[in-house]
Design a protein around this motif. Sequence first.
Motif, PDB file in Angstrom:
ATOM      1  N   HIS A 248       0.890  -1.265  -0.054  1.00  0.00           N
ATOM      2  CA  HIS A 248       0.049   0.026  -0.149  1.00  0.00           C
ATOM      3  C   HIS A 248       0.806   1.091  -0.017  1.00  0.00           C
ATOM      4  O   HIS A 248       0.345   2.271  -0.416  1.00  0.00           O
ATOM      5  CB  HIS A 248      -0.853   0.107   1.189  1.00  0.00           C
ATOM      6  N   CYS A 249       2.110   1.163   0.530  1.00  0.00           N
ATOM      7  CA  CYS A 249       2.939   2.581   0.821  1.00  0.00           C
ATOM      8  C   CYS A 249       3.934   2.747  -0.146  1.00  0.00           C
ATOM      9  O   CYS A 249       4.357   3.758  -0.245  1.00  0.00           O
ATOM     10  CB  CYS A 249       3.412   2.557   2.202  1.00  0.00           C
ATOM     11  N   ASP A 250       4.435   1.451  -0.471  1.00  0.00           N
ATOM     12  CA  ASP A 250       5.733   1.645  -1.334  1.00  0.00           C
ATOM     13  C   ASP A 250       5.431   2.235  -2.744  1.00  0.00           C
ATOM     14  O   ASP A 250       5.465   0.874  -3.666  1.00  0.00           O
ATOM     15  CB  ASP A 250       6.435   0.423  -1.301  1.00  0.00           C
ATOM     16  N   ILE A 257      10.129   2.278   2.479  1.00  0.00           N
ATOM     17  CA  ILE A 257       9.112   3.360   2.652  1.00  0.00           C
ATOM     18  C   ILE A 257       9.798   4.630   2.879  1.00  0.00           C
ATOM     19  O   ILE A 257      10.331   5.137   3.947  1.00  0.00           O
ATOM     20  CB  ILE A 257       8.355   2.985   3.893  1.00  0.00           C
ATOM     21  N   GLU A 261       6.076   8.722   1.371  1.00  0.00           N
ATOM     22  CA  GLU A 261       5.022   7.580   1.058  1.00  0.00           C
ATOM     23  C   GLU A 261       4.117   7.126   2.293  1.00  0.00           C
ATOM     24  O   GLU A 261       2.965   6.941   2.147  1.00  0.00           O
ATOM     25  CB  GLU A 261       5.895   6.436   0.566  1.00  0.00           C
ATOM     26  N   LEU A 262       4.816   7.176   3.379  1.00  0.00           N
ATOM     27  CA  LEU A 262       4.127   6.936   4.759  1.00  0.00           C
ATOM     28  C   LEU A 262       3.284   7.954   5.091  1.00  0.00           C
ATOM     29  O   LEU A 262       1.944   7.699   5.348  1.00  0.00           O
ATOM     30  CB  LEU A 262       5.254   6.420   5.866  1.00  0.00           C
ATOM     31  N   CYS A 265       0.313   7.333   2.734  1.00  0.00           N
ATOM     32  CA  CYS A 265      -0.522   6.291   3.086  1.00  0.00           C
ATOM     33  C   CYS A 265      -1.367   6.541   4.444  1.00  0.00           C
ATOM     34  O   CYS A 265      -2.740   5.874   4.667  1.00  0.00           O
ATOM     35  CB  CYS A 265       0.420   5.123   3.432  1.00  0.00           C
TER      36      CYS A 265
END
Length: 273
Positions: A248-250, A257, A261-262, A265
């Motif tokens: 979901h985040c990468d 990460i 990106e985080l 997310c």
Amino acid sequence: MDSAFNNLDAAGFLEIWQHFDADDNGHIEGKELDEFFRHMMKRLVPQENVTEERIQRLKQRFMSAYDVTADGKLQIQELANMILPEDENFLLIFRREAPLDNSVDFMKIWKKYDVDCSGYMSARELQAFLKDLFQKHHKEVSSDKLEEYTDAMMKIFDKNKDGCLDLNDLARYFSKIYKNYSLFSPKACSKEERKKDFEKIFDHYDVSKTGVLEGPEVDGFVKDMMGLVRPNLTGPELDKLRGILLHHCDVNKDGKIQRNELSLCLGLKSKPS
């Protein structure tokens, strides 16, 4: 008076001790002893009248019973042996000798020894794990003492007596040593407060200070985050959740990460239009 210490755990005991053992030499003596027992009495029985006579009586009682070396000094282990239960006493040893700062350090060592990703560690692997932990803090420990620590940990934490410790067994133990970072304080309601919290959280897990979370840093983040709702997380479950987070985040699929990106997310940053 001994019963007054029943509500004291290793962390609380060490917090009090370190206040008086300022040079961290493992013992207190002289006037420090008076202050130590005065503090202990006020903290543990605040409703009682703490007089100088009672403090001296308590001091004499404890010194005669616990000063096994008869040197007029109160050693940390002398007192801990009498006050703390076995598992908390053992925690005290490690909290002093080989502390872990966070779950990233824990996961880094765990991954090194759980090479088959089974989520379990044998007594032999545990002994190597503990040796690594001591070396991390430049502590020399004899093979006999290392074996003693290993046996003690297996006795205390191998609940099902299968000769192995799983991730949850060790995490439960080490969670008493380091404080998991709280993910988003309930008081942080505004977006600015959440962003501020996010920066602290990311920096906490970015142990390598590279600006990205990778390897054990991701594992530590996932374990602490999921530990809020699933405290009995096993090794295989952790790997599965790690994969989900990366999926979901990468965004750039580099296996790491990034900070942005985080943030994206977690809904703290809008997607680029």
